[in-house]
Design an enzyme around this catalytic site. Structure first.
Site, PDB file in Angstrom:
ATOM      1  N   TYR A 123      -6.288  -3.126 -16.015  1.00  0.00           N
ATOM      2  CA  TYR A 123      -6.048  -4.567 -15.914  1.00  0.00           C
ATOM      3  C   TYR A 123      -7.389  -5.269 -16.036  1.00  0.00           C
ATOM      4  O   TYR A 123      -8.354  -4.882 -15.366  1.00  0.00           O
ATOM      5  CB  TYR A 123      -5.406  -4.877 -14.566  1.00  0.00           C
ATOM      6  CG  TYR A 123      -5.184  -6.344 -14.281  1.00  0.00           C
ATOM      7  CD1 TYR A 123      -4.166  -7.045 -14.902  1.00  0.00           C
ATOM      8  CD2 TYR A 123      -5.992  -7.018 -13.371  1.00  0.00           C
ATOM      9  CE1 TYR A 123      -3.952  -8.396 -14.629  1.00  0.00           C
ATOM     10  CE2 TYR A 123      -5.791  -8.363 -13.091  1.00  0.00           C
ATOM     11  CZ  TYR A 123      -4.760  -9.049 -13.721  1.00  0.00           C
ATOM     12  OH  TYR A 123      -4.553 -10.373 -13.442  1.00  0.00           O
ATOM     13  N   ASP A 138     -15.431  -2.730 -17.678  1.00  0.00           N
ATOM     14  CA  ASP A 138     -14.963  -3.723 -16.729  1.00  0.00           C
ATOM     15  C   ASP A 138     -15.236  -3.178 -15.326  1.00  0.00           C
ATOM     16  O   ASP A 138     -14.495  -2.340 -14.812  1.00  0.00           O
ATOM     17  CB  ASP A 138     -13.461  -3.966 -16.951  1.00  0.00           C
ATOM     18  CG  ASP A 138     -12.897  -4.972 -15.951  1.00  0.00           C
ATOM     19  OD1 ASP A 138     -13.606  -5.311 -14.981  1.00  0.00           O
ATOM     20  OD2 ASP A 138     -11.750  -5.407 -16.140  1.00  0.00           O
ATOM     21  N   LYS A 155     -15.881 -10.144  -7.933  1.00  0.00           N
ATOM     22  CA  LYS A 155     -15.701  -9.685  -6.553  1.00  0.00           C
ATOM     23  C   LYS A 155     -17.035  -9.594  -5.791  1.00  0.00           C
ATOM     24  O   LYS A 155     -17.526 -10.606  -5.322  1.00  0.00           O
ATOM     25  CB  LYS A 155     -14.926  -8.376  -6.534  1.00  0.00           C
ATOM     26  CG  LYS A 155     -13.555  -8.564  -7.257  1.00  0.00           C
ATOM     27  CD  LYS A 155     -12.588  -7.475  -7.004  1.00  0.00           C
ATOM     28  CE  LYS A 155     -11.377  -7.527  -7.913  1.00  0.00           C
ATOM     29  NZ  LYS A 155     -10.341  -8.463  -7.507  1.00  0.00           N
TER      30      LYS A 155
HETATM   31  N1  HOZ Z   1      -5.333  -8.706  -9.160  1.00  0.00           N
HETATM   32  C1  HOZ Z   1      -5.780  -8.453  -7.838  1.00  0.00           C
HETATM   33  C2  HOZ Z   1      -5.820  -7.013  -7.515  1.00  0.00           C
HETATM   34  N2  HOZ Z   1      -6.146  -6.135  -8.541  1.00  0.00           N
HETATM   35  C3  HOZ Z   1      -4.951  -9.146  -6.813  1.00  0.00           C
HETATM   36  C4  HOZ Z   1      -5.515 -10.465  -6.536  1.00  0.00           C
HETATM   37  C5  HOZ Z   1      -4.864 -11.207  -5.374  1.00  0.00           C
HETATM   38  O1  HOZ Z   1      -3.663 -11.170  -5.214  1.00  0.00           O
HETATM   39  O2  HOZ Z   1      -5.601 -11.848  -4.671  1.00  0.00           O
END
Ligand code: HOZ
Length: 425
Positions: free
Chosen positions: A140, A235, A263
């Site tokens: 992702y 990534d 992050k």
């Molecule tokens: N896409 C995020 C985890 N891989 C989740 C983000 C969220 O819900 O804060």
């Protein structure tokens, strides 16, 4: 009964959440509404305290509300929240990133991981003058159109591997391959090589849970990209400063052309970044013809949180201690499951881990994760939550341990897991 918090949220926010995985859709029950957090603990609006293994999905490597990070953020916030003009803080964070991740010679700040990957893809296309990109099923890279193809994270959790609303043209230039299958990638390049701008990969996956690259996989990506003149993008939004100070590329000693970060680089504030080879980065406006911009990019408050976080993780022994804590957790979970005959395997590196309800020793790709026992995960998640243990509400998400987690925290989690697994049989 649906909580009053969730009911109220659902009236004005689609699904009651601002990011889909949070809705607890695949595990059932109501999402916990957080009120505050400190160190390894989060407190809900209704006063429950949990040991947190999500850590805001990765950024909180120092634990929540670290006093020194908060102090810097408050100090900088007092001087102004946003200028839309250059600041020295941006240069300081950029210098720090370039020092810690040597493949990054220049870096541009953005506001999220999605922005970072989306921009890196445009940059790779602009630099190579080629249209195609290759991604791996289950990886992702945020929610931009071209990357929402066989995507992990919430798209997997909710069974939306290709999003509605993405026009065929936007995703039609995205080819997908199987993570850890170097031969398949070589075959894709044999057919499309001259038209491929970039390969983008989570060098260690975190969005179809945590999968480690098999020996030689990342090296093959590097070789194939070199042979065909394609840009290799790591990534490291999740793995950057998380699995090791220099990220996965430092662990596996494979140098990408571009890296995307998010992050931890913002210490919990909305910050992303992408950077890499100077000649490629020179293609971005205002130096070059690839356009990319952002009013809040390099925002002083985010920069301050990032700078202080990166400073604190450079304390000698930081990653050794973090790895020991994470290993204590994963070994404890495996031991507890084995005691009650529950098939479970784990992965871990630095402060990141994966838990799989499976009897496979080596989980290597999306199909392996999809074959895990979803009912076991659901039961584990709900029962651990009831014991005050907050794990990611999806079997496709990685888990995170912070420097604030004590041995006592971990041992309490393992005690809870024993009680939970005892009831599986
Ligand atoms: N896409 C995020 C985890 N891989 C989740 C983000 C969220 O819900 O804060």
């Amino acid at each position: 009964m649906t909580s009053e918090y969730f009911q109220r949220a659902r009236a004005v926010i689609p699904g009651g959440v601002n990011s889909p995985v949070r809705a607890f859709g695949s595990v059932g029950g109501d999402p916990v509404f957080f009120a505050s957090a400190q160190g390894a603990k989060v407190t809900s609006e209704d006063g429950r305290v949990f040991t947190d293994y999500v850590g805001s999905w990765g950024p909180m490597i120092l634990g929540h509300a670290h006093p020194q990070v908060i102090e810097k953020v408050v100090e900088v916030a007092r001087r102004g929240l946003s200028f839309g003009a250059p600041t020295v803080l941006e240069t300081v964070l950029a210098e720090e990133i370039c020092k810690l991740v040597p493949s990054i010679e220049q870096v541009r700040m953005v506001n999220s991981g999605t922005e970072a990957t989306m921009s890196a893809i445009r940059l790779a296309r602009g630099y190579t003058q080629r249209p195609l990109i290759v991604k791996f099923a289950g990886c992702y890279h945020g929610h931009s159109d071209a990357l929402l193809v066989k995507a992990g994270s919430g798209a997997l959790t909710l069974g939306i591997p290709g999003s509605a609303g993405v026009p065929p043209g936007a995703a039609g230039d995205t080819l997908t391959a199987t993570y850890n299958d170097a031969e398949e990638l070589a075959a894709i390049f044999a057919t499309y090589g001259e038209r491929i701008a970039a390969v983008i990969v989570e060098p260690i996956t975190g969005n179809m849970n945590m999968i480690l690259p098999q020996r030689g996989f990342l090296e093959t990506l590097r070789d194939v990209c070199d042979q065909h003149g394609a840009v290799l993008i790591f990534d490291e939004v999740m793995t950057g400063f998380r699995v090791a100070l220099g990220g996965a590329q430092a662990v596996y000693q494979v140098k990408p052309d571009l890296t995307t970060l998010g992050k931890i680089v913002g210490g919990g504030m909305p910050v992303g970044a992408f950077g890499g080879r100077r000649d490629i980065m020179a293609t971005i406006a205002p130096q070059g013809p690839v356009y990319q911009a952002g009013t809040l990019s390099g925002n002083p408050v985010g920069m301050a949180a990032g700078i202080e976080t990166l400073r604190l993780i450079q304390v000698p022994g930081f990653y050794d201690a973090l790895s020991r804590t994470t290993l204590r957790l994963t070994e404890g979970l495996e031991r507890s499951a084995a005691k009650y005959g529950v098939p479970l395997s784990t992965n871990q590196l630095g402060g990141m881990f994966g838990v799989f309800f499976s009897d496979l020793d080596d989980i290597s790709c999306y199909d392996d994760v999809a074959a895990c026992n979803a009912d076991h995960f659901k039961a584990f998640f709900a029962a651990m939550l009831a014991h005050g243990q907050y794990f990611a509400p999806s079997s496709y998400e990685a888990g995170f341990v912070s420097a604030a987690h004590t041995e006592g925290d971990i041992d309490s989690t393992i005690d809870a897991a024993q009680k939970v697994f005892a009831k599986f049989t």
